[in-house]
Scaffold this motif. Structure first.
Motif, PDB file in Angstrom:
ATOM      1  N   VAL A  41      -1.861   3.878   5.953  1.00  0.00           N
ATOM      2  CA  VAL A  41      -0.685   3.271   6.064  1.00  0.00           C
ATOM      3  C   VAL A  41      -0.142   4.791   6.208  1.00  0.00           C
ATOM      4  O   VAL A  41       0.602   5.293   5.545  1.00  0.00           O
ATOM      5  CB  VAL A  41       0.226   2.237   5.315  1.00  0.00           C
ATOM      6  CG1 VAL A  41       1.665   1.740   5.870  1.00  0.00           C
ATOM      7  CG2 VAL A  41      -0.637   1.371   5.293  1.00  0.00           C
ATOM      8  N   SER A  42      -0.259   5.424   7.292  1.00  0.00           N
ATOM      9  CA  SER A  42       0.451   6.417   8.005  1.00  0.00           C
ATOM     10  C   SER A  42       1.642   6.190   8.674  1.00  0.00           C
ATOM     11  O   SER A  42       1.608   5.886  10.026  1.00  0.00           O
ATOM     12  CB  SER A  42      -0.455   7.453   9.035  1.00  0.00           C
ATOM     13  OG  SER A  42       0.159   7.905   9.669  1.00  0.00           O
ATOM     14  N   TYR A  82       4.993   6.028  -3.710  1.00  0.00           N
ATOM     15  CA  TYR A  82       6.415   5.873  -4.372  1.00  0.00           C
ATOM     16  C   TYR A  82       6.218   5.509  -6.100  1.00  0.00           C
ATOM     17  O   TYR A  82       6.806   5.927  -6.449  1.00  0.00           O
ATOM     18  CB  TYR A  82       7.352   4.074  -4.543  1.00  0.00           C
ATOM     19  CG  TYR A  82       7.572   4.378  -2.435  1.00  0.00           C
ATOM     20  CD1 TYR A  82       8.970   5.025  -3.173  1.00  0.00           C
ATOM     21  CD2 TYR A  82       7.313   4.441  -1.559  1.00  0.00           C
ATOM     22  CE1 TYR A  82       9.881   5.148  -2.451  1.00  0.00           C
ATOM     23  CE2 TYR A  82       7.924   4.481  -0.343  1.00  0.00           C
ATOM     24  CZ  TYR A  82       9.533   4.863  -0.193  1.00  0.00           C
ATOM     25  OH  TYR A  82      10.440   4.889   0.358  1.00  0.00           O
ATOM     26  N   VAL A  83       4.790   5.184  -6.335  1.00  0.00           N
ATOM     27  CA  VAL A  83       4.665   4.894  -7.714  1.00  0.00           C
ATOM     28  C   VAL A  83       4.248   5.931  -8.667  1.00  0.00           C
ATOM     29  O   VAL A  83       4.452   6.751  -9.550  1.00  0.00           O
ATOM     30  CB  VAL A  83       3.207   4.432  -7.930  1.00  0.00           C
ATOM     31  CG1 VAL A  83       2.532   4.358  -9.156  1.00  0.00           C
ATOM     32  CG2 VAL A  83       3.628   2.604  -7.393  1.00  0.00           C
ATOM     33  N   PRO A  84       3.278   7.389  -7.630  1.00  0.00           N
ATOM     34  CA  PRO A  84       3.440   8.708  -8.131  1.00  0.00           C
ATOM     35  C   PRO A  84       4.304   9.315  -7.860  1.00  0.00           C
ATOM     36  O   PRO A  84       4.504   9.973  -8.947  1.00  0.00           O
ATOM     37  CB  PRO A  84       2.573   8.959  -7.352  1.00  0.00           C
ATOM     38  CG  PRO A  84       1.530   8.016  -6.397  1.00  0.00           C
ATOM     39  CD  PRO A  84       2.641   7.246  -6.451  1.00  0.00           C
ATOM     40  N   LEU A  85       5.689   8.599  -7.934  1.00  0.00           N
ATOM     41  CA  LEU A  85       6.932   9.644  -8.242  1.00  0.00           C
ATOM     42  C   LEU A  85       7.137   9.063  -9.699  1.00  0.00           C
ATOM     43  O   LEU A  85       7.982  10.462  -9.939  1.00  0.00           O
ATOM     44  CB  LEU A  85       7.969   9.387  -7.194  1.00  0.00           C
ATOM     45  CG  LEU A  85       7.948   9.552  -5.611  1.00  0.00           C
ATOM     46  CD1 LEU A  85       9.231   8.270  -4.798  1.00  0.00           C
ATOM     47  CD2 LEU A  85       7.477  10.614  -5.084  1.00  0.00           C
ATOM     48  N   PHE A  86       6.846   9.194 -10.162  1.00  0.00           N
ATOM     49  CA  PHE A  86       7.016   9.039 -11.833  1.00  0.00           C
ATOM     50  C   PHE A  86       6.526  10.308 -11.947  1.00  0.00           C
ATOM     51  O   PHE A  86       7.369  10.907 -12.607  1.00  0.00           O
ATOM     52  CB  PHE A  86       5.813   7.666 -12.619  1.00  0.00           C
ATOM     53  CG  PHE A  86       4.481   8.173 -13.153  1.00  0.00           C
ATOM     54  CD1 PHE A  86       4.196   9.281 -14.090  1.00  0.00           C
ATOM     55  CD2 PHE A  86       3.479   7.800 -12.015  1.00  0.00           C
ATOM     56  CE1 PHE A  86       2.923   9.774 -13.595  1.00  0.00           C
ATOM     57  CE2 PHE A  86       2.204   8.138 -12.113  1.00  0.00           C
ATOM     58  CZ  PHE A  86       1.771   9.292 -12.759  1.00  0.00           C
ATOM     59  N   GLY A  87       5.768  10.655 -11.504  1.00  0.00           N
ATOM     60  CA  GLY A  87       5.563  12.583 -12.114  1.00  0.00           C
ATOM     61  C   GLY A  87       6.787  12.955 -11.486  1.00  0.00           C
ATOM     62  O   GLY A  87       6.690  14.127 -11.906  1.00  0.00           O
ATOM     63  N   ILE A 146       0.831  -1.411   0.209  1.00  0.00           N
ATOM     64  CA  ILE A 146      -0.100   0.441  -0.128  1.00  0.00           C
ATOM     65  C   ILE A 146       1.283   1.285   0.085  1.00  0.00           C
ATOM     66  O   ILE A 146       0.837   2.226  -1.020  1.00  0.00           O
ATOM     67  CB  ILE A 146      -0.806  -0.031   1.048  1.00  0.00           C
ATOM     68  CG1 ILE A 146      -1.743  -1.055   0.746  1.00  0.00           C
ATOM     69  CG2 ILE A 146      -1.669   0.981   1.698  1.00  0.00           C
ATOM     70  CD1 ILE A 146      -3.263  -1.302   2.251  1.00  0.00           C
ATOM     71  N   ILE A 147       2.071   1.246   0.890  1.00  0.00           N
ATOM     72  CA  ILE A 147       3.296   2.364   0.842  1.00  0.00           C
ATOM     73  C   ILE A 147       3.808   2.574  -0.494  1.00  0.00           C
ATOM     74  O   ILE A 147       3.585   3.520  -1.014  1.00  0.00           O
ATOM     75  CB  ILE A 147       3.901   2.076   2.347  1.00  0.00           C
ATOM     76  CG1 ILE A 147       3.302   2.543   3.048  1.00  0.00           C
ATOM     77  CG2 ILE A 147       4.740   3.270   1.659  1.00  0.00           C
ATOM     78  CD1 ILE A 147       3.332   3.334   3.934  1.00  0.00           C
ATOM     79  N   PHE A 148       3.544   1.382  -0.859  1.00  0.00           N
ATOM     80  CA  PHE A 148       3.780   1.251  -2.372  1.00  0.00           C
ATOM     81  C   PHE A 148       3.605   1.642  -3.094  1.00  0.00           C
ATOM     82  O   PHE A 148       3.925   3.201  -4.227  1.00  0.00           O
ATOM     83  CB  PHE A 148       4.741  -0.224  -2.893  1.00  0.00           C
ATOM     84  CG  PHE A 148       5.904   0.044  -4.033  1.00  0.00           C
ATOM     85  CD1 PHE A 148       7.247   0.602  -4.290  1.00  0.00           C
ATOM     86  CD2 PHE A 148       5.304  -0.270  -4.736  1.00  0.00           C
ATOM     87  CE1 PHE A 148       7.804   0.726  -5.670  1.00  0.00           C
ATOM     88  CE2 PHE A 148       5.369  -0.368  -6.465  1.00  0.00           C
ATOM     89  CZ  PHE A 148       7.024  -0.053  -6.926  1.00  0.00           C
ATOM     90  N   ILE A 149       2.327   1.815  -3.017  1.00  0.00           N
ATOM     91  CA  ILE A 149       1.842   2.357  -4.406  1.00  0.00           C
ATOM     92  C   ILE A 149       0.585   3.761  -4.481  1.00  0.00           C
ATOM     93  O   ILE A 149       1.235   4.454  -5.505  1.00  0.00           O
ATOM     94  CB  ILE A 149       0.028   1.243  -4.505  1.00  0.00           C
ATOM     95  CG1 ILE A 149       0.510   0.311  -4.974  1.00  0.00           C
ATOM     96  CG2 ILE A 149      -0.243   2.309  -5.450  1.00  0.00           C
ATOM     97  CD1 ILE A 149      -0.885  -1.036  -5.324  1.00  0.00           C
ATOM     98  N   ALA A 190      10.379   8.149   4.867  1.00  0.00           N
ATOM     99  CA  ALA A 190      11.094   8.313   3.710  1.00  0.00           C
ATOM    100  C   ALA A 190       9.761   8.747   3.351  1.00  0.00           C
ATOM    101  O   ALA A 190       9.507  10.086   2.674  1.00  0.00           O
ATOM    102  CB  ALA A 190      11.936   8.141   2.896  1.00  0.00           C
ATOM    103  N   THR A 191       8.089   7.969   3.069  1.00  0.00           N
ATOM    104  CA  THR A 191       7.563   8.958   2.480  1.00  0.00           C
ATOM    105  C   THR A 191       7.121   9.967   2.813  1.00  0.00           C
ATOM    106  O   THR A 191       6.124  10.511   2.666  1.00  0.00           O
ATOM    107  CB  THR A 191       6.186   7.829   2.038  1.00  0.00           C
ATOM    108  OG1 THR A 191       5.901   7.607   3.798  1.00  0.00           O
ATOM    109  CG2 THR A 191       7.136   6.502   1.875  1.00  0.00           C
TER     110      THR A 191
END
Lengths: 315, 586, 301
Positions: free
Chosen positions: C152-153, A39-44, A33-36, C119-120
């Motif tokens: 997930v915070s 991280y995924v929007p970081l393609f922007g 979930i964190i990844f999606i 990091a997020t």
């Protein structure tokens, strides 16, 4: 004998290894979930290197390299601006960090209030300002402090304490302190919640033992309460160091005037004032990227430093 | 072991990444395909009985909070006649970002309303709008309408991103401005002006001594609050201090439509920048600086917001107003001032040398426009809706209600609002029709319609909106209006302006200057930041020396930030606009 | 003995100062709230002129009555309430359980994954890429957009982990010897012990969910998904939107009736009250949990 022991150790470490993987698998859904979502929007981030236009294929737009990263430094006037803005940003951030112990002391002294209904009322009511938007805070502040109609100026004039009304809002004096005070007023009670709950986790046996040893009120605070709250404090401190450049802007936007702009303009507000938000996606992305990178660098440096000095780190 | 797990880790990450990114990025890249072909557009629509469809609409220029499925008297009519209902997406201060996001996501709602021509052109470029040329025969109200011929031509030439197609339907075609009413109108508090002996005002600066005298006569309102001549606010500022620059419209100088940084003399067609030594903007700054030195300017001007200023007007604490609508509730009948025995309120008192900006006849419409999404499921129905919307009869219906409800015609064909009609309008009552709601509710959802309210209906010769019908204009004047008429000798303010040559008719070219490219826009924002801040400092400067120093500071900084480039761009574009404008005029 | 100690001179002085300072601060905090409250129930005309400072005048409740007539309000209230409850439950699960697993040293590449999460907190990809991602996941105009992204915070997770690490290991070890797996140990032993921090996170998350409106602004356009806060935001926003419109075309102002130009001050204040009041009513219940936390701590000790 040694062999058996060694084997047992190996066995245990193997168990641990399996356990570790088990833990990982159990946590995997959350990591995904964190990844999606993070991280995924970081393609922007790639937009920062192009003249991005919404709705177009990225490859059909112009590649501009680091152009947007250079904009803030491209001109001597802008460079002077950046220096001023960074000064304000850091000043406000350090004021915040320097006083980040306040919520902890708020919680500690609140817990010293023995009369429970009073304590509960104070605790509930001091969180209220957190819920009032800055826009409305401004309209209340305005009705108190404006030149013509402000209650405070009326009062001061009536009591003959001043000859002319004081410009509380449109002044370039003490901007950092006043803004810090507004922020503290708004969030102190709210931020203390965390410490109030942490306070409850401190073992009550410790207090009883200390009391038997004849420890006074302050001794107990100093030797038991504060050390009990420090882990939480350090975690929050670390995280706020990462946020050095992120003061947010709503508060400063609402309170800015031509007179206090020199001091109130923090990085986020500057970016907004320059018309970057929404207007120019590529530039906005570049600024966001730079800020993320600086934040992460600060965070990991602080963490490393803490490991080095205190012997512990938060990750 | 460790190495291995790192590899596994990397593999997991890579698989996840590609999975999500591919699932992600594939779709949005092929929206609309080639603009206008609309191969995917026509679902199996049965020709037999029309089904009720719901079209989604995102109207950026709307300020209505009446979002959601439209439920009002016009919605009932549309459901009956068109078998269409509309779900309005909410708007607000985030519309720009939402548009960008939707475009990046590859899909727009069925009907889109654009606030700037730039937005529409970007959507055409991205292939997100329907080329309406294929529906020519279904849109006679647009394609075969003499009123819209220049608007359609303009859209093809200038709004089609070079394709020559017809994607964007301009709105608000027709005359606007001083022929009927004006937005910029200097007004003074009438009763106090009278008591001050009604001194003559020859030019802008003459307001200062007059207002000073007025303030001496009326230093406090009934509640004992201090009265000021001028009270400004800064929360609407864009590149310059809007409240200050807007005085330029009294002299026929545009500081808004071409660019806030430029000053265009709309009748003489000359152009300069607000930072020129002889600019009007500097004169306006000096005006307010002097006002402040004389104690006429509300010191709260720097910190108050628009709402507060409106409240001060309502309380009668400000003597001068420059927008025709900026009077708070002071001029409303309900306030009791305007019909008192000694009537009071804000009334038009112009300086003799004014040349008030008169908006041009908009044959090409305005920047606000409508379009249909290329991905709509119901292209035929959306086309039908737009055709209906651009019918002049629909305009009349939406602004005046159905005939017989609010209005009727006299024997000679002149339309008039009935007693019952005025009752509904004046008291803001609900419409006595199925669906109910207020008369104006349907219009606020769109906020702009195909034509202007003052356009004459070719069929009847009377304006489309009841507001400018002869009986409406002369109806039931307040005592204040009556007194003004006696004083000026003119039946309306417009008549006075026209007769005394106080009007400067603008050319439509001011609506034709394209917005600056992104790079230049960035520079303009940086310059604007300096101009805006220093302007307010200048108004509140301690003395003339500080005022001059701040001005020099703006000019130096703006030049350092590339002001010359901005000027060059607009001077060139203005000349081009002047050349092209004749193509769109009779 | 305890009583005696509390009566020493130093303690009395300390108590007086302590009570007074907190009392004053509370008054400062409550004043704006009080100010807004009396402005919502006073005569609207006086309010718009800024005449109401300390005492309400011309008391009436029209503002509240008309606020409750706002279209779609019941449905929006339901959406808000449900997302607050479901969202908070999800946040609690997604903070406490990973907080627990990541507190275990044997976690596979623990420090990497922990950093991966922390990091997020400092990323911001920008509105557009986020929108595109959500669209591809089918979250646009989907109720789940309220729940999943905020689930997930990292901040809450860090708080949980820190808290769990302060709990003595020995408590868990006994269960480990009994052969209980991680999940059982978490649900049976750890979770009951971390109730105070869970209550705190619940407060943070519930307030966040209750007050959120940006996700509605950006990711939905269907009336049935609008939240209460969002509808209220739209009303507050009307005046700002109008300013934007007049900025883009000043002549538009000529066609606007000044009476409709403003969301009256009183209405804005009313909306704030409607937002804050439910939170204030619910908050004391969470406070009970803190106190229960103390009890648990005592038993545990």
């Amino acid at each position: 004998m040694a062999f058996v022991k060694n084997n047992a150790k190996k066995q245990k470490s193997k168990m641990k290894d399996i356990g570790g993987k088990k833990l990982f698998l159990m946590t995997l859904p959350f990591l995904i979930i964190i990844f999606i979502f993070a991280y995924v929007p970081l393609f922007g981030w790639s937009f920062a290197f192009f003249d991005y236009k919404a709705g177009h294929k990225l490859l059909n737009t112009n590649f501009v390299g680091l152009k947007y990263f250079m904009v803030p430094f491209s001109n001597s006037i802008l460079r002077a601006d950046i220096v001023r803005v960074m000064r304000n940003t850091l000043a406000m951030s350090f004021l915040g960090i320097g006083t980040s112990m306040l919520p902890m002391f708020f919680a500690i002294f609140l817990s010293e209030i023995g009369f429970r209904p009073y304590r509960k009322v104070v605790q509930t009511l001091t969180t209220i300002p957190h819920f009032i938007s800055w826009v409305l805070v401004y309209s209340v502040v305005w009705s108190l402090f404006s030149l013509n109609d402000g209650f405070v100026n009326h009062l001061l004039l009536k009591l003959n304490l001043v000859d002319a009304p004081i410009a509380f809002l449109g002044t370039s004096n003490n901007v950092w302190i006043t803004q810090w005070a507004y922020g503290t007023w708004k969030n102190l009670g709210w931020n203390a919640i965390l410490y109030i709950s942490s306070l409850n986790s401190i073992d009550s046996m410790l207090y009883e033992a200390a009391e038997i040893d004849g420890a006074g009120r302050f001794a107990k605070i100093f030797y038991i309460t504060i050390p009990g709250l420090l882990p939480t404090f350090f975690v929050l401190l670390m995280l706020s160091i990462g946020n050095l450049l992120n003061n947010g802007m709503e508060q400063y936007y609402i309170f800015q005037t031509a007179m206090n702009k020199e001091y109130i303009e923090v990085l986020d507000l500057y970016v907004y004032n320059q018309g970057i938000r929404g207007n120019n996606i590529s530039y906005a992305t570049a600024v966001g990227m730079l800020k993320s990178l600086v934040s992460l660098t600060l965070l990991f440096t602080a963490n490393w430093f803490s490991k080095f000095v205190r012997g512990e780190s938060i990750f | 072991m460790k190495n291995k797990s790192v590899k596994v880790l990397a593999l997991v990450m890579a698989v996840l990444m590609t999975a999500v990114v591919f699932a992600g990025c594939g779709k949005p890249q092929d929206p609309g395909k080639t603009p206008g072909t609309n191969a995917d557009g026509k679902p199996s629509e049965t020709k037999t009985e029309k089904e009720l469809v719901t079209l989604s609409a995102f109207i950026m220029q709307s300020v209505s909070s009446n979002f959601g499925l439209q439920e009002d008297w016009i919605a009932e009519i549309m459901r009956d006649e068109l078998k269409i209902q509309i779900e309005f997406a909410p708007t607000g201060d985030q519309v720009e970002q939402k548009l960008q996001a939707m475009m990046a996501g590859g899909e727009l709602p069925d009907i889109v309303g654009f606030k700037e021509s730039k937005q529409g052109i970007a959507a055409v470029e991205a292939g997100m709008l329907l080329n309406l040329d294929q529906y020519k025969d279904k849109m006679p109200n647009i394609f075969e309408n003499d009123l819209l011929k220049y608007a359609v031509k303009y859209s093809r030439n200038e709004l089609s991103a070079g394709t020559g197609g017809f994607y964007i339907i301009p709105s608000a075609v027709g005359p606007l401005g001083a022929t009927k009413d004006t937005n910029w109108k200097p007004m003074l508090m009438w009763d106090v002006y009278k008591k001050a002996g009604m001194p003559e005002i020859n030019t802008l600066e003459d307001y200062l001594p007059v207002v000073k005298k007025m303030q001496e006569i009326y230093p406090e309102n009934e509640a004992g609050e201090k009265v000021y001549g001028f009270s400004l606010f800064s929360d609407w500022d864009s590149l310059t201090a809007l409240q200050i620059s807007t005085l330029s419209f009294m002299y026929g100088i545009d500081t808004e439509y071409v660019s806030p940084l430029m000053e265009v003399h709309v009748s003489e067609h000359t152009i300069g920048s607000v930072l020129d030594e002889d600019s009007f903007y500097k004169r306006a700054l000096q005006f307010y600086f002097n006002a402040n030195q004389m104690g006429l300017l509300d010191p709260d001007s720097l910190t108050q917001k628009f709402d507060t200023v409106q409240e001060k007007y309502t309380a009668g604490r400000i003597l001068f107003s420059h927008f025709s609508w900026m009077t708070g509730q002071f001029n409303s009948r309900g306030s009791g001032h305007v019909d008192a025995d000694e009537p009071n309120g804000y009334e038009f008192v112009p300086a003799k040398d004014f040349k008030i900006y008169d908006a041009p006849n908009q044959t090409i419409g305005r920047a606000w426009s409508f379009a249909i999404s290329s991905r709509t499921k119901y292209p035929d129905r959306a086309v039908e809706l737009m055709n209906w919307l651009y019918d002049t009869e629909t305009y009349k219906l939406m602004s005046n209600g159905p005939k017989g409800v609010l209005w009727d015609t006299m024997e000679n064909g002149e339309p008039y609002i009935t007693e019952a009609g005025w009752d509904i309008i004046d008291n803001n009552k609900d419409m006595p029709l199925p669906g109910g709601k207020k008369l104006t509710d349907p219009t606020t959802n769109w906020n702009t319609l195909g034509y202007t309210a003052s356009l004459n209906d070719p069929k009847t010769g009377y304006t489309l909106s009841y507001r400018y019908w002869p009986t409406s204009l002369t109806r039931n004047p307040t005592k204040l209006q009556q007194e003004w008429r006696d004083w000026s000798g003119y039946p309306t303010q417009i008549a006075m302006m026209k007769d005394l040559g106080m009007i400067s008719p603008a050319t439509q070219a001011i609506n034709m200057v394209p917005s600056a490219p992104d790079d230049l826009l960035m520079k303009m924002n940086q310059i604007g930041d300096v101009v805006r801040t220093n302007s307010w400092k200048m108004v509140f400067a301690k003395d003339q020396a500080e005022f001059d120093a701040l001005w020099n500071d703006i000019v130096t900084k703006a030049n350092g930030l590339g002001m010359q480039e901005v000027k060059d761009y607009y001077i060139e574009q203005w000349a081009l606009a002047l050349e092209r404008v004749s193509e769109y005029e009779d | 003995m305890k009583k005696q100690k509390n009566l020493t001179a130093g303690n009395v002085i300390f108590n007086i100062i302590n009570y007074t300072i907190f009392g004053l601060f509370t008054i400062i905090c409550i004043f704006p709230f009080y100010y807004i409250l009396i402005n919502t129930i006073s005569d609207n005309k006086l309010v718009s002129m800024g005449r109401i400072m300390f005492v309400p005048q011309g008391i009436h409740f029209e503002n509240y009555i008309s606020a409750f007539r706002i279209k779609n309000l019941p449905n929006a209230a339901f959406i808000s309430l449900s997302r607050t409850v479901l969202g908070t439950v999800l946040v609690i699960i997604a903070s406490s359980f990973p907080g627990y697993t990541l507190s275990k040293k044997e976690f596979w590449h623990r420090s990497f994954w922990y950093r991966f999460i922390v990091a997020t907190m400092y990323f911001n990809a920008g509105i557009i890429p986020v929108y595109v991602t959500y669209k591809n996941l089918g979250l646009i105009n989907n109720y789940l957009v309220y729940l999943l992204p905020s689930m997930v915070s990292p901040f809450n997770l860090v708080l949980c982990k820190t808290y769990i690490e302060s709990i003595p290991q020995s408590l868990e070890e006994s269960a480990e010897i009994d052969g209980a797996g991680y999940f059982i140990r978490f649900t049976r032993i750890i979770f009951p012990l971390i109730k105070p921090i869970v209550a705190t996170i619940a407060v943070f998350s519930a307030v966040g969910h209750w007050n959120a409106f940006m996700d509605t602004v950006l990711y939905t356009s269907k009336t049935k998904l609008f939240t209460l806060q969002y509808i209220l935001y739209l009303y507050l926003n009307e005046a700002t939107a109008l300013a934007e419109v007049i900025k883009s075309d000043p002549a538009a102002g000529a066609n606007i009736d000044p009476a409709t130009m403003l969301t009256p001050t009183a209405v804005r204040y009313t909306i704030t009250m409607i937002t804050v009041l439910p939170v204030l009513f619910v908050y004391p219940f969470f406070q009970k949990y803190f106190i229960k936390g103390i009890m648990l701590g005592a038993v545990k000790g």
